[in-house]
Each structure stands twice: as C-alpha cells, then as structure tokens.
Enzyme design. Sequence first.
Site, PDB file in Angstrom:
ATOM      1  CG  ASP A  22      -2.027   1.008   1.135  1.00  0.00           C
ATOM      2  OD1 ASP A  22      -2.369   1.414   0.006  1.00  0.00           O
ATOM      3  OD2 ASP A  22      -2.559   1.402   2.192  1.00  0.00           O
ATOM      4  CG  ASN A  70      -7.958  -2.032  -4.745  1.00  0.00           C
ATOM      5  OD1 ASN A  70      -7.048  -2.832  -4.537  1.00  0.00           O
ATOM      6  ND2 ASN A  70      -8.210  -1.037  -3.902  1.00  0.00           N
TER       7      ASN A  70
HETATM    8  C1  IPE Z   1      -5.438  -2.597   0.192  1.00  0.00           C
HETATM    9  O1  IPE Z   1      -5.128  -1.257   0.011  1.00  0.00           O
HETATM   10  C2  IPE Z   1      -5.401  -3.328  -1.120  1.00  0.00           C
HETATM   11  C3  IPE Z   1      -4.095  -3.440  -1.762  1.00  0.00           C
HETATM   12  C4  IPE Z   1      -2.965  -2.977  -1.314  1.00  0.00           C
HETATM   13  C5  IPE Z   1      -4.104  -4.149  -3.011  1.00  0.00           C
HETATM   14  P1  IPE Z   1      -6.248  -0.141  -0.191  1.00  0.00           P
HETATM   15  O2  IPE Z   1      -5.517   1.131  -0.436  1.00  0.00           O
HETATM   16  O3  IPE Z   1      -7.226  -0.578  -1.209  1.00  0.00           O
HETATM   17  O4  IPE Z   1      -6.964  -0.157   1.227  1.00  0.00           O
HETATM   18  P2  IPE Z   1      -7.809   0.988   1.962  1.00  0.00           P
HETATM   19  O5  IPE Z   1      -8.808   1.514   0.983  1.00  0.00           O
HETATM   20  O6  IPE Z   1      -6.831   2.059   2.382  1.00  0.00           O
HETATM   21  O7  IPE Z   1      -8.408   0.305   3.146  1.00  0.00           O
HETATM   22  C1  IPE Z   2      -1.733   0.203  -3.275  1.00  0.00           C
HETATM   23  O1  IPE Z   2      -1.473   1.563  -3.329  1.00  0.00           O
HETATM   24  C2  IPE Z   2      -2.019  -0.392  -4.638  1.00  0.00           C
HETATM   25  C3  IPE Z   2      -3.403  -0.829  -4.831  1.00  0.00           C
HETATM   26  C4  IPE Z   2      -4.345  -0.765  -3.928  1.00  0.00           C
HETATM   27  C5  IPE Z   2      -3.748  -1.363  -6.119  1.00  0.00           C
HETATM   28  P1  IPE Z   2      -2.652   2.634  -3.314  1.00  0.00           P
HETATM   29  O2  IPE Z   2      -3.023   2.931  -4.736  1.00  0.00           O
HETATM   30  O3  IPE Z   2      -3.765   2.205  -2.440  1.00  0.00           O
HETATM   31  O4  IPE Z   2      -1.915   3.875  -2.694  1.00  0.00           O
HETATM   32  P2  IPE Z   2      -2.513   4.948  -1.679  1.00  0.00           P
HETATM   33  O5  IPE Z   2      -3.023   4.179  -0.497  1.00  0.00           O
HETATM   34  O6  IPE Z   2      -3.597   5.670  -2.396  1.00  0.00           O
HETATM   35  O7  IPE Z   2      -1.347   5.812  -1.341  1.00  0.00           O
HETATM   36 MG    MG Z   3      -4.113   2.470  -0.447  1.00  0.00          MG
END
Ligand code: IPE
Ligand code: IPE
Ligand code: MG
Length: 242
Positions: A22, A70
Amino acid sequence: MSFLDRKETKPAPPQHIAIIMDGNGRWAKKRGLPRTAGHSAGAESFRRIANYCRKIGVKYLTVYAFSTENWKRSAEEVSGIMKLLGAYLKEALRDMEKNHVRFCFFGDLSRLSPELQKLCLDAQSRSSEYHEVQVNFCLNYGGRDEIVRGIRRFAADVAVGKRQPEEITEALFDTYLDSAGVPDPELVIRPSGEMRTSNFLPWQTVYSEFVYMNVLWPDFSSKDLDAAIEEYHRRNRRFGGA
Ligand code: IPE
Ligand code: IPE
Ligand code: MG
C-alpha cells in the site's frame, strides 16, 4: 575471535510473509505524478522484495496486489494497474527458468480480462515444479469473498453427495480456500501507515503478527523487510496459551 569480530547471526526468517503493498498513490502524489506512476514504482518494489525474500530463504510470499474493493477506482487507474500486471506476468514467464519462482493466485480471477487470466494460468502451470519460493498474488482478492467462494464449493460437493454437511472442520474448510496447502503467514506487513487489514486473509491471519510501517510501498527496501522481521522476532507468540 573477539566480541567485535563476531558476525551477528540472524535468526531464520518466517517461512511465510504476507504484504499489503500500500501507498503507491501517495508516493506518486508527493512527486506530482499520476497514480499509475506510483503503481509502476510499486511493481519495481515488488521485484526487489521478492528477490530479497528468495535470497534470505522465505518459502512463501503472499502479496495483496488488487482487492475486490479496488474496482471502485477510476477506469483509468484500474486499467493502468491491469496493464502493469500483464507486463509483469509476461516478464515472469520469460524469466521463469532463471528465477525458479512458483506462482500462485488467490482471488476470483474470473473478473479479469481473458488475456490476463491466461497469463495467470500459464504462470501457475509453468512454475508448478519450482519449490524455492512461492509467490501468491492476490488479484481481485477479498478475504470475505474467498470464504464465500469456499462455502459455495463445499455446498456443491454436499449437493452431489461427495461430502456430508457435518464433515466440515477448520482443517477441511482450509482445503476449500484459495490458500489450500499453504501454511498460515507468521508475519503480515502493511507499509503506508494505515493500520487496518482491508479484507486481506481474514481466515489465515488469526494468529499472525502484524507489523505496520510508516514507509510508502514504492520506497520499501530490504532494510525495511529486515526491520519487520526483527520486530517479528521480538514478539512473544502465545496462541492463547499462558
Ligand atoms: C489494500 O489497500 C489493497 C491493496 C494494497 C491491493 P487499499 O488502499 O485498497 O486499502 P484501503 O482503501 O486504504 O483500506
Ligand atoms: C496500493 O497503493 C495499490 C493498490 C491498492 C492497487 P494505493 O493505490 O492504495 O496507494 P494509496 O493508499 O492511495 O497511497
Ligand atoms: Mg491504499
């Protein structure tokens, strides 16, 4: 040998590490770049950490790459992530004989494009003989969805008389999950500063140690992994005992 000469011997790493990758979006935002650039940098980080895990002898690495939630993101971001996944899998298929990584996929792949589904199946079948390290990619993965799909499979077996309803136990139910045959992760790492599991491996992590870190995934280094493993070794795992 003097005290100063003595090399520190590191304890063995956990056999199964799970990572919620993340912080890609925030990494890109900090640099004034589009979110997709963050996902590219995140893919680089994954390559680095997967190699490092193999080097230090981790047997299973499970990574959360795309959750069932997602899909709520913009079409542009989702398609950017899918493109990156496709490119990564093509590269992995090309380098298969060199890297000896076994690929597995957790999640409902049926919602992915037919091309991506085929790449996943090819990577899984062509790497099935490798035993050095197993990477479990969680794609369109949701922990609750995994449990519901497992229940559906069990119910289908009951409907055709292959199973009796009263046969179900924790151990038998394990075999109906995407993670069948994989030991539970001892350590779950979430970079990015968020302290929640976001639907990641709820069944498998009831006794895992969680390490939350204030680094964004694209910046996550082998030193951060070492630090998480050190933190894991400092924990006192009791499993409900005294
Ligand atoms: C969790 O991260 C999913 C992945 C890293 C693939 P998210 O960014 O989707 O989670 P939330 O929305 O902060 O809980
Ligand atoms: C994790 O990074 C990747 C996926 C969830 C696909 P994020 O895209 O959630 O990154 P932040 O949390 O917005 O920084
Ligand atoms: Mg995230």
